[in-house]
Design a protein around this motif. Sequence first.
Motif, PDB file in Angstrom:
ATOM      1  N   ASN B 332      40.116  36.580  17.047  1.00 47.74           N
ATOM      2  CA  ASN B 332      39.019  35.707  17.465  1.00 47.74           C
ATOM      3  C   ASN B 332      38.715  35.987  18.929  1.00 47.74           C
ATOM      4  OD1 ASN B 332      40.905  34.138  19.099  1.00 47.74           O
ATOM      5  ND2 ASN B 332      41.674  33.390  17.140  1.00 47.74           N
ATOM      6  N   TRP B 333      37.672  35.378  19.463  1.00 50.42           N
ATOM      7  CA  TRP B 333      37.260  35.726  20.819  1.00 50.42           C
ATOM      8  C   TRP B 333      38.328  35.434  21.855  1.00 50.42           C
ATOM      9  CZ3 TRP B 333      37.102  32.124  24.692  1.00 50.42           C
ATOM     10  CH2 TRP B 333      36.957  30.785  24.346  1.00 50.42           C
ATOM     11  N   PHE B 334      39.136  34.392  21.615  1.00 49.14           N
ATOM     12  CA  PHE B 334      40.115  34.039  22.632  1.00 49.14           C
ATOM     13  C   PHE B 334      41.248  35.068  22.706  1.00 49.14           C
ATOM     14  CE2 PHE B 334      43.859  31.627  24.111  1.00 49.14           C
ATOM     15  CZ  PHE B 334      43.418  31.427  25.401  1.00 49.14           C
ATOM     16  N   LEU B 337      39.941  37.747  24.772  1.00 51.58           N
ATOM     17  CA  LEU B 337      39.935  37.394  26.189  1.00 51.58           C
ATOM     18  C   LEU B 337      41.340  37.514  26.787  1.00 51.58           C
ATOM     19  CD1 LEU B 337      37.649  36.448  28.045  1.00 51.58           C
ATOM     20  CD2 LEU B 337      38.484  34.125  27.771  1.00 51.58           C
ATOM     21  N   THR B 338      42.347  37.134  26.003  1.00 53.93           N
ATOM     22  CA  THR B 338      43.727  37.248  26.482  1.00 53.93           C
ATOM     23  C   THR B 338      44.067  38.710  26.789  1.00 53.93           C
ATOM     24  OG1 THR B 338      44.294  35.372  25.071  1.00 53.93           O
ATOM     25  CG2 THR B 338      46.118  36.647  25.942  1.00 53.93           C
ATOM     26  N   ALA B 341      42.228  39.741  29.909  1.00 54.69           N
ATOM     27  CA  ALA B 341      42.846  39.174  31.108  1.00 54.69           C
ATOM     28  C   ALA B 341      44.075  39.994  31.503  1.00 54.69           C
ATOM     29  CB  ALA B 341      43.231  37.720  30.862  1.00 54.69           C
ATOM     30  N   ALA B 342      44.851  40.418  30.493  1.00 54.15           N
ATOM     31  CA  ALA B 342      46.032  41.239  30.794  1.00 54.15           C
ATOM     32  C   ALA B 342      45.601  42.572  31.417  1.00 54.15           C
ATOM     33  CB  ALA B 342      46.845  41.482  29.524  1.00 54.15           C
ATOM     34  N   LEU B 344      42.901  43.155  33.167  1.00 57.76           N
ATOM     35  CA  LEU B 344      42.417  42.866  34.517  1.00 57.76           C
ATOM     36  C   LEU B 344      43.590  42.704  35.483  1.00 57.76           C
ATOM     37  CD1 LEU B 344      39.642  42.535  35.716  1.00 57.76           C
ATOM     38  CD2 LEU B 344      39.827  40.073  35.412  1.00 57.76           C
TER      39      LEU B 344
ATOM     40  N   PHE C 134      51.609  36.647  27.011  1.00 62.57           N
ATOM     41  CA  PHE C 134      50.659  36.900  28.101  1.00 62.57           C
ATOM     42  C   PHE C 134      51.181  36.326  29.407  1.00 62.57           C
ATOM     43  CE2 PHE C 134      47.413  35.320  30.935  1.00 62.57           C
ATOM     44  CZ  PHE C 134      46.768  36.497  31.231  1.00 62.57           C
ATOM     45  N   VAL C 138      53.555  39.240  30.620  1.00 64.01           N
ATOM     46  CA  VAL C 138      52.594  40.048  31.380  1.00 64.01           C
ATOM     47  C   VAL C 138      52.413  39.491  32.790  1.00 64.01           C
ATOM     48  CG1 VAL C 138      50.240  40.925  31.518  1.00 64.01           C
ATOM     49  CG2 VAL C 138      51.375  40.805  29.308  1.00 64.01           C
ATOM     50  N   ILE C 165      42.956  34.381  37.436  1.00 66.72           N
ATOM     51  CA  ILE C 165      42.741  34.826  36.057  1.00 66.72           C
ATOM     52  C   ILE C 165      43.452  33.905  35.074  1.00 66.72           C
ATOM     53  CG2 ILE C 165      43.215  36.691  34.426  1.00 66.72           C
ATOM     54  CD1 ILE C 165      42.861  38.637  36.792  1.00 66.72           C
ATOM     55  N   LEU C 169      41.800  31.685  32.128  1.00 69.94           N
ATOM     56  CA  LEU C 169      42.170  31.892  30.730  1.00 69.94           C
ATOM     57  C   LEU C 169      42.699  30.603  30.119  1.00 69.94           C
ATOM     58  CD1 LEU C 169      42.328  34.147  28.564  1.00 69.94           C
ATOM     59  CD2 LEU C 169      44.738  34.357  29.095  1.00 69.94           C
TER      60      LEU C 169
END
Lengths: 353, 353, 353
Positions: B332-334, B337-338, B341-342, B344, C134, C138, C165, C169
């Motif tokens: 899913n989108w989240f 995003l996780t 984020a990692a 980034l 995460f 991470v 970040i 998140l």
Amino acid sequence: MNRIFTIVSFVGVPLVVAGSFLHWSSVIMFILCCVSIIGLSAIMGRATESLTIISGPRIGGLLNATFGNAVELIIAIFSLKAGLVGIVLASLTGSVIGNLLLVLGLSFFIGGLKHKRQNFSLRDARYNAGLLIFAIIVAFVIPEIFSQGMDDRGTISLSIGISVIMILLYLAGLFFKLVTHRGYFTGSDKESHGEQEEEEAEWSKGKAILILLLATAAVAFVSENLVHTFEDIGERFGWSELFIGVIIVAIVGNAAEHASALILAVKNKMDVSVEIAVGSTLQVAMFVAPALVLISLMMPVQMPLVFTVAELVAMITAALLTIVITLDGESNWFEGLTLLAAYLIMGIGFFFL
Amino acid sequence: MNRIFTIVSFVGVPLVVAGSFLHWSSVIMFILCCVSIIGLSAIMGRATESLTIISGPRIGGLLNATFGNAVELIIAIFSLKAGLVGIVLASLTGSVIGNLLLVLGLSFFIGGLKHKRQNFSLRDARYNAGLLIFAIIVAFVIPEIFSQGMDDRGTISLSIGISVIMILLYLAGLFFKLVTHRGYFTGSDKESHGEQEEEEAEWSKGKAILILLLATAAVAFVSENLVHTFEDIGERFGWSELFIGVIIVAIVGNAAEHASALILAVKNKMDVSVEIAVGSTLQVAMFVAPALVLISLMMPVQMPLVFTVAELVAMITAALLTIVITLDGESNWFEGLTLLAAYLIMGIGFFFL
Amino acid sequence: MNRIFTIVSFVGVPLVVAGSFLHWSSVIMFILCCVSIIGLSAIMGRATESLTIISGPRIGGLLNATFGNAVELIIAIFSLKAGLVGIVLASLTGSVIGNLLLVLGLSFFIGGLKHKRQNFSLRDARYNAGLLIFAIIVAFVIPEIFSQGMDDRGTISLSIGISVIMILLYLAGLFFKLVTHRGYFTGSDKESHGEQEEEEAEWSKGKAILILLLATAAVAFVSENLVHTFEDIGERFGWSELFIGVIIVAIVGNAAEHASALILAVKNKMDVSVEIAVGSTLQVAMFVAPALVLISLMMPVQMPLVFTVAELVAMITAALLTIVITLDGESNWFEGLTLLAAYLIMGIGFFFL
């Protein structure tokens, strides 16, 4: 198969006795000892199995759990007596990666050549995964990392504390599997025990106990001789103490178990095969290793529960790989090959170290 | 989309040729080379796809596996020739974290904005998880840790041994997926190939091979020019060798693949999208990296399979995060995003390093 | 239970006020402060719950997420003000391992003594597993490893970047759970909220807000006194700063939450119990820790997001163990015991460090 092991023992042990008096060369003694131990551990396995069948699943499970790694424990005690702490820790490492990667890998690979896909109990796999993480990734890593900021007394105190906790948790695990949640694990109840109950015990109770005691004594005698060849063997072949412990001692100490895991895999009884390989690893990590720490308190040199970084990394990565590969309750030849490749890589690593 | 890539290539490559004779500034050459490589790799992708359709799933799978990371391999070989071992290892790292976190993250995120939840093959996810652990957590970590106690010869010997084992296991994996267990993996057979068989090949066999050869030659030429701009670019923008390798080279070398993974995610073909991202990672880790170790034996500077600790930690944590997020066969989108984020966080880390 | 907490607060806080003027001994003040904070956090929990029921699941979820770790945040801010960066990082570590191993372990163990096997939402477990990897594996590991090659300015810049970040998140995760994918998570919607809606709020909106504000102010006052006893207490009992932070502060700061998780486990509402323990961990890791990094920028001593190796290893292994044990959506007493054993081992480790 059984007959070969018996013959090997009946020929090997007297030769070791002779050699120890006549001071034969280390190479010959090393080979004789290794072969004898393999033969004797097969006999011990049969005696334990007979006793298991006679005494029912509960006490049988306890017996199996106690004598399953008896050979390893004996070799380790004689190594401790000789002050070879490094070899003991290395052989524990070798036992863990040998069971998880070599035995499980061979079982998956050879079983997988015959059967397209083999299944085993998901519940067992998860129970084992949790304990593998606990034992190897928590209980072995903590003393390694924490001892770097401690003096020797702190390290030994921490090792003793962890060892006591692990043995208690191991016993609680037996209680969980054999008493409060019996029948919950397919692998251990329906398939293996169910079948053993159909089987008749090979030996009577008295005979089995006698054979077990005699074989244990013989293993002890041979182990003491084996341990004294390590130094010479290392020099002659250019093998480090680490390599002898991780690869040689571990394979010799577990050979009989390895054989039965493999045979069961070919017969498509993957449940029992996985149980032997992973169960034996857990026994080494949660019972043999902490027991040796406590036993070493009565020895000249005390053994902290502190592995080298290389040993620790080998065990952690082996545990993670096994967990991810077994978590789906299925196996095939390629998964076996992956485990074997990991074992080979580690073997090369320990050889060059 | 395809047309843009073609135009870019037909304009970019002649400009690179011109620039290399007229000694244009590094910044202009860097941009031209990057853009041309992206265009050329899209063309190579189309040629490979045509050949795959013509030659059926088995040989097609092999072709895809060989040419899928050809661009990366070529850039890496020219970097090795220029003695830039550090950049090669960094770009391999960048490929791994770029595929696992950036591509998969974008696919999950953008696909997830359109679809509430997307599914992909559980079998594939588990196969991939096992190999990710093997390649990144076993085969990359062992030389790193073990080489600390070795001399250079031991390190290179260990690297060679591991590389040979990884390539053999990679080939065995292809054999497993394409021969013994074909049809076992939904993702690769029903959906992707099933559909490709309906499609007609864009180009004939002869034309595809010719285009593939020409584009490969062009990529080689442009890569050599690109590699020579790195030093200047690093100084001018304050980018370290590590940052150039991990972020810039990795994105340029994988751009075309990234585009197709994204497009498939939006079309809700998450199976193929995941296969591209994770499959490409496995190819880099199990084939490109070890192949480069072996190729480097014929180069002035030999490349051991020893990453820096930061690179290794980035790859290990990326692999663990991906495994845990993909193991349920849903996205899913989240989750996307996780992963982003990692990526980034790691990008910032490599920038400040 | 609630009455005890109220009495404790109404007696404890005035005593702390008295003690702070009369300069009572550190031991007495330490005990008074700890007891008062436990009582006050129970009252804050009740006020938050009332507000949650009144304002519905969306804003309620947000409120819970903000005030859930308010006590911890307040203690940490006063520790930062006193320059005790080491204790703050230690107490964050203690919060993570305390929630994952102690609270979850006790819930599984005590719940498991009454119920043979308890279930909780698989979706939640997977969502949590991804974020645990995460946040802890991470986002906490990267600054630790990367900062070794950086100067202080680089480390602080990286810490700030990562903190921003993570908070973004974390907010995105709330949006995901409360808006775009509401009803997707059984645990948070059907069971817990479904039930809360039947319940009536204990206090009116105005009363709840007033109590929340008063209790927060009291916690702030008591925390400041608590922080100043740490040095004396450490010397008197031989406890290191690390041990005080990891074990003592973490238990005091989370005691009220621990109690409710346990009570729910016994009532066989394992879904909510797990949500409290793991959700609270995620809040600490993804919101409290990064918020403290940003808050510390206005303090005399800045706090980088760099834990000690021992703290990091404790958190990573706790996260891995929790993930593997919860991934099947089932619990029993032995899994609880395993988590508790891991907590005990870490506690001993931090004690001897």
